[in-house]
Design an enzyme around this catalytic site. Structure first.
Site, PDB file in Angstrom:
ATOM      1  CG  ASP A  28      -2.131   0.877   1.072  1.00 44.83           C
ATOM      2  OD1 ASP A  28      -3.051   0.783   1.910  1.00 44.83           O
ATOM      3  OD2 ASP A  28      -2.166   1.660   0.098  1.00 44.83           O
TER       4      ASP A  28
ATOM      5  CG  ASP B 255      -1.651  10.368   2.385  1.00 42.96           C
ATOM      6  OD1 ASP B 255      -1.711  10.556   1.158  1.00 42.96           O
ATOM      7  OD2 ASP B 255      -2.532   9.792   3.027  1.00 42.96           O
TER       8      ASP B 255
ATOM      9  N   GLY C 210      -5.121   9.881   2.489  1.00 41.98           N
ATOM     10  CA  GLY C 210      -5.185  11.020   1.567  1.00 41.98           C
ATOM     11  C   GLY C 210      -6.193  10.771   0.446  1.00 41.98           C
TER      12      GLY C 210
ATOM     13  CD  GLU D 140      -5.590   2.935   2.083  1.00 41.29           C
ATOM     14  OE1 GLU D 140      -5.499   3.731   3.033  1.00 41.29           O
ATOM     15  OE2 GLU D 140      -5.214   3.216   0.921  1.00 41.29           O
TER      16      GLU D 140
ATOM     17  CE  LYS E  44       3.139  10.684  -1.310  1.00 45.87           C
ATOM     18  NZ  LYS E  44       2.348   9.483  -1.513  1.00 45.87           N
TER      19      LYS E  44
HETATM   20  O1  DER Z   1      -5.200   7.113   0.787  1.00 46.96           O
HETATM   21  C1  DER Z   1      -4.253   6.389   1.009  1.00 46.96           C
HETATM   22  O2  DER Z   1      -3.973   5.894   2.123  1.00 46.96           O
HETATM   23  C2  DER Z   1      -3.286   6.141  -0.108  1.00 46.96           C
HETATM   24  O3  DER Z   1      -2.595   4.934   0.080  1.00 46.96           O
HETATM   25  C3  DER Z   1      -2.334   7.303  -0.103  1.00 46.96           C
HETATM   26  O4  DER Z   1      -1.862   7.476   1.192  1.00 46.96           O
HETATM   27  C4  DER Z   1      -1.156   7.139  -1.038  1.00 46.96           C
HETATM   28  O5  DER Z   1      -1.574   7.613  -2.220  1.00 46.96           O
HETATM   29  P1  DER Z   1      -0.525   7.936  -3.386  1.00 46.96           P
HETATM   30  O6  DER Z   1       0.223   6.629  -3.621  1.00 46.96           O
HETATM   31  O7  DER Z   1      -1.389   8.326  -4.527  1.00 46.96           O
HETATM   32  O8  DER Z   1       0.372   9.023  -2.892  1.00 46.96           O
END
Ligand code: DER
Length: 233
Positions: free
Chosen positions: A85, A88, A100, A107, A125
């Site tokens: 996963d 952010d 985000g 999740e 990040k």
């Molecule tokens: O919403 C979430 O938790 C997503 O995993 C986010 O944190 C990461 O999104 P991105 O890979 O588009 O930056």
């Protein structure tokens, strides 16, 4: 471009190092995970990798279906071998801000049932303290009828600013895949005891889940600007 190449490098490294045949794979949400699903599909085609995928959102479910990967769920497969996963923000203690994309509830459910949670992210990040880089706040999923008293309680107890996440291409608030609202909490004290605050928040009636993933991630792969990868955890 730099950012997408970084996401892709992190995603490929994580999939290649952590996904084995016969695995049940938790598929996260967001833009970085798209590269991970593409790599999974590539490995299924090239290596005959046998995997079943559990989505963490409507978006993840569409990704799995679009890439013709085998879809499963926690009813059928309550034990997840690896969950991949995005995040952010990742601080130096591997505490994550997630949500985000508004998908934090499923999740966290899937991640909490995985033997290991592997985070894939680009260099923006990677932080020392929560809030260093990610300025949109800690997402908090709430039952719609309770959002005003919950906002008040959080503001009174911990300060900072908190607001209801409003939709862009729809009038009114964002509604999650679970039919809930999302609050974003900003300007918090970065030196907070996040474990204690997280537990306190989760006791508030109507507060469903927070985007604070504490002591959950086993490893994080950051794609860097120079094309290399930084691993933590
Ligand atoms: O919403 C979430 O938790 C997503 O995993 C986010 O944190 C990461 O999104 P991105 O890979 O588009 O930056």
């Amino acid at each position: 471009d730099l950012l997408n190449n970084a996401k892709k490098a992190a995603a490929h490294a994580a999939v290649d190092e952590h996904v084995k045949t016969d695995y049940v794979v938790g598929v996260g949400s967001g833009s970085t995970v798209v590269f991970a699903v593409e790599r999974l599909a590539e490995r299924v085609r090239n290596e005959n990798l046998k995997i079943r995928c559990i989505p963490t959102s409507f978006q993840a479910r569409q990704l799995i279906i679009d890439h013709k990967l085998i879809l499963t769920d926690l009813d059928v497969d309550p034990v997840v071998d690896v969950c991949i996963d995005g995040a952010d923000e990742v601080d130096s203690k591997m505490t994550l801000i997630k949500g985000g994309g508004g998908c934090l509830l499923q999740e966290k459910i899937v991640a909490s049932n995985a033997k290991e949670l592997i985070i894939i992210a680009d260099y923006t990040k990677d932080s020392v303290k929560l809030g260093d880089q990610y300025k949109k706040g800690i997402p908090i999923e709430v039952v719609p009828i309770a959002y005003v008293p919950i906002m008040n309680k959080i503001k009174q107890r911990y300060g900072g600013n908190i607001e209801l996440r409003m939709a862009v291409k729809k009038a009114g608030p964002v509604v999650t895949d679970n039919g809930n609202f999302v609050l974003d909490w900003t300007n918090f004290d970065q030196d907070s005891d996040w474990e204690k605050i997280n537990l306190d928040l989760l006791m508030i009636p109507g507060l469903v889940e927070t985007g604070l993933f504490i002591k959950m991630a086993a490893k994080a792969y950051f794609g860097l600007k120079d094309g290399t990868i930084k691993q933590t955890g």
